[in-house]
Write a protein that holds these residues in place. Structure first.
Motif: not given
Length: 264
Positions: A139-140, A176-182
């Motif tokens: 996501g972006k 928070e969401v970097g670990q999900y490739n966002i």
């Protein structure tokens, strides 16, 4: 450079005019499938029609961004229309709040109104969109802030506070969401050329200083390192960059698009 945005599903708030319309057309030109979201659907429909006339895909979804439930429903409608995916969220919608009032002169109601729109609106859409992006592991998110949220501005206390707050929301979500490739980033336009700049900002300066509106525009440009005022396309291009995989290793940043003012 190929940004590889073809067939990405992008939800864009505030797409009806100015920067929002320019950003919408820029993403359409890259081949994105667009969900155009906002309260005034009558103003959005012509932009959607232009996208479709050019061979693009666009749907219009009514939504009051200050209402969390409506934001959740808008995301669900977009997912339903585009096969369950949501790849990109661009938060353009926002307001300017009182102009020329000191903090003491600004009423609590005026302060609350602009903070609710500029901060809560982005929070609601991100909160609604991110579960899908987490599930996808992709996501972006691009939030459109402003340089008055980087340096502050006398006479713009409410607006400046709201954009400072948006930066904090952006950075916290990025962690928070970097670990999900966002990736979650913020584009910060400076003064943007257009009707409000010409008819309000330049006109007010011209009247105060006894100069022409053209001279007032030149004085604004002189404040910037590049000696020119930002245009809508400059902001749109920055949003495209941060929404693409070209910027895959960039997250949590504030990107000023101001010709060199906020950071110099």
């Amino acid at each position: 450079m190929n940004l590889s945005l073809e067939n990405r599903v992008a939800l864009i708030t505030g797409p009806a005019k100015g920067m929002g319309a320019s950003i919408t057309h820029a993403f359409a030109a890259e081949g994105c499938k667009l969900a155009l979201v906002g309260r005034d659907t009558a103003a959005i429909e012509p932009v959607a029609a232009e996208v479709k006339a050019g061979g693009g895909m666009a749907i219009v979804i009514p939504c009051d961004l200050t209402d969390a439930k409506q934001c959740e429903e808008a995301v669900e409608e977009s997912r339903a229309q585009f096969g369950g995916r949501l790849d990109i969220l661009v938060n353009v919608a926002g307001g300017s709040g009182p102009i020329g009032k000191t903090g003491v002169q600004t009423t609590p109601e005026e302060f609350d109104e602009i903070v609710t729109l500029n901060m809560n609106g982005c929070f609601h859409t991100m909160r609604a969109a991110l579960p899908t992006m987490i599930e996808q592991r992709y996501g972006k998110v691009v939030n459109v802030g402003g340089t008055f949220g980087m340096r502050g501005r006398a006479g713009r206390v409410a607006y400046s506070a709201s954009k400072w707050g948006l930066r904090g929301i952006t950075k916290s979500f990025a962690l928070e969401v970097g670990q999900y490739n966002i990736n979650v980033n913020c584009v910060a336009p400076g003064m943007v050329d257009g009707p409000r700049f010409r008819d309000k900002v330049c006109r007010d300066m011209a009247q105060k200083l006894g100069i022409s509106e053209a001279e007032a525009a030149e004085r604004h440009a002189a404040d910037y390192a590049l000696k020119r005022v930002t245009v809508d396309a400059d902001v749109a291009n920055a949003c495209l960059f941060l929404a693409s995989d070209v910027s895959r290793q960039i997250t949590g940043v504030d990107l000023p698009v101001d010709g060199g003012w906020a950071m110099l």
